[in-house]
Design an enzyme around this catalytic site. Sequence first.
Site, PDB file in Angstrom:
ATOM      1  N   TYR A 114       3.236  -4.697  -5.236  1.00  0.00           N
ATOM      2  CA  TYR A 114       3.690  -5.169  -3.914  1.00  0.00           C
ATOM      3  C   TYR A 114       3.574  -6.693  -3.904  1.00  0.00           C
ATOM      4  O   TYR A 114       2.493  -7.239  -3.773  1.00  0.00           O
ATOM      5  CB  TYR A 114       2.817  -4.534  -2.828  1.00  0.00           C
ATOM      6  CG  TYR A 114       3.244  -4.786  -1.384  1.00  0.00           C
ATOM      7  CD1 TYR A 114       4.322  -5.592  -1.056  1.00  0.00           C
ATOM      8  CD2 TYR A 114       2.544  -4.190  -0.347  1.00  0.00           C
ATOM      9  CE1 TYR A 114       4.685  -5.800   0.259  1.00  0.00           C
ATOM     10  CE2 TYR A 114       2.899  -4.389   0.980  1.00  0.00           C
ATOM     11  CZ  TYR A 114       3.970  -5.204   1.279  1.00  0.00           C
ATOM     12  OH  TYR A 114       4.312  -5.397   2.593  1.00  0.00           O
ATOM     13  N   LYS A 126       7.911  -3.892  -5.103  1.00  0.00           N
ATOM     14  CA  LYS A 126       8.384  -4.107  -3.740  1.00  0.00           C
ATOM     15  C   LYS A 126       8.379  -5.619  -3.576  1.00  0.00           C
ATOM     16  O   LYS A 126       7.315  -6.253  -3.577  1.00  0.00           O
ATOM     17  CB  LYS A 126       7.438  -3.441  -2.734  1.00  0.00           C
ATOM     18  CG  LYS A 126       7.752  -3.716  -1.277  1.00  0.00           C
ATOM     19  CD  LYS A 126       6.652  -3.110  -0.405  1.00  0.00           C
ATOM     20  CE  LYS A 126       7.004  -3.047   1.057  1.00  0.00           C
ATOM     21  NZ  LYS A 126       7.211  -4.342   1.692  1.00  0.00           N
TER      22      LYS A 126
HETATM   23  O1  MN9 Z   1       7.998  -3.918   4.825  1.00  0.00           O
HETATM   24  C1  MN9 Z   1       8.415  -5.833   6.086  1.00  0.00           C
HETATM   25  N1  MN9 Z   1       7.559  -6.923   5.786  1.00  0.00           N
HETATM   26  C2  MN9 Z   1       6.545  -7.294   6.562  1.00  0.00           C
HETATM   27  C3  MN9 Z   1       8.543  -4.971   4.905  1.00  0.00           C
HETATM   28  O2  MN9 Z   1       6.260  -6.767   7.605  1.00  0.00           O
HETATM   29  C4  MN9 Z   1       5.742  -8.425   6.081  1.00  0.00           C
HETATM   30  C5  MN9 Z   1       9.806  -6.288   6.522  1.00  0.00           C
HETATM   31  O3  MN9 Z   1      10.508  -5.126   6.849  1.00  0.00           O
HETATM   32  C6  MN9 Z   1       9.792  -7.253   7.702  1.00  0.00           C
HETATM   33  O4  MN9 Z   1       9.006  -6.728   8.736  1.00  0.00           O
HETATM   34  C7  MN9 Z   1      11.190  -7.507   8.247  1.00  0.00           C
HETATM   35  C8  MN9 Z   1      11.198  -8.536   9.373  1.00  0.00           C
HETATM   36  O5  MN9 Z   1      10.867  -9.796   8.868  1.00  0.00           O
HETATM   37  O6  MN9 Z   1      12.017  -7.921   7.222  1.00  0.00           O
END
Ligand code: MN9
Length: 290
Positions: free
Chosen positions: A135, A163
């Site tokens: 990740y 990821k």
């Molecule tokens: O899982 C998410 N990353 C974080 C991935 O929350 C740090 C993204 O889906 C973000 O929430 C999304 C909005 O910035 O891209």
Amino acid sequence: MKNFKGIFPALLTPFDGNGKINDEELIRLVEYNIEKGVDGFYAGGSTAEAFLLSFEERKQILKTIAEAANGRCTLIAQTGCIGTDLTIELARCCESLGYDAVSSVPPFYYKFTFDEIKSYYFDLAKAVDIPVIIYNIPAFSGVSFTAGNICEFLNDERFLGVKFTSNDFYSLERIRRTHPDKILYNGYDEMMLAGLSMGADGGIGSTYNFMAEKFIKLLELFNSGNMSEARMLQAHINDIIEALIKTGVMQGEKYVLDRLGFNMGPCRRPYAELSEEQKDYIDKNVIPLL
Ligand code: MN9
């Protein structure tokens, strides 16, 4: 092996009126997304508020999700902790729950050397018989992997993929170039099309919780070479995400799901609850776009 490509919601964690995990709503959220045709779930990640949950609560959501999905899609569990032993305990628990892969943020807070981080991941990989997904999320973890660092993991067969929650798409492309068979997930939903065009196989995202169908469509458009429609869809998605960023992404996502008939509760303290103005903003700027 299960299919690891495609669209994987990073599941949110619903809380009840007493601030406890609301298993019933979590099961509904899993069902809602399976019905939309997602390829699998990323459980226990940043979006699940993993680092605001106790160790027992992390096990609880991972168990609830595994039982709800019941083998119908691919499951990835984020088991990262600061210390190797706790990560391994959680990962072994997920393996016995039937997860198809484990994933982990790098050990954070203390400034571990790359060699220490590398031994953390290899100790994890040795401790379980399911593959490991790195990740990469430098903005949150404070650990910046180079493409070369990531390849040191991917060169080993126990590491299935990454990821990739970063906008360093050059690195993403370099990893794809040398590792055509590994699984690369785009992590920032608002840059999904960029990630796909530089080699991602799909995405793991928080906004998929309530609009998975838009990302399933985006991936289809990209795979069929329909770039102009794909760009229009990404722009539409980004109108939604831009509004959520203004209110706080996870808080906003939970509120959107509430408006769709769920009972997600707020995010855990110290996250603030949404004000009436913020809810109104989402009502006007997100809900009509769904
Ligand atoms: O899982 C998410 N990353 C974080 C991935 O929350 C740090 C993204 O889906 C973000 O929430 C999304 C909005 O910035 O891209």
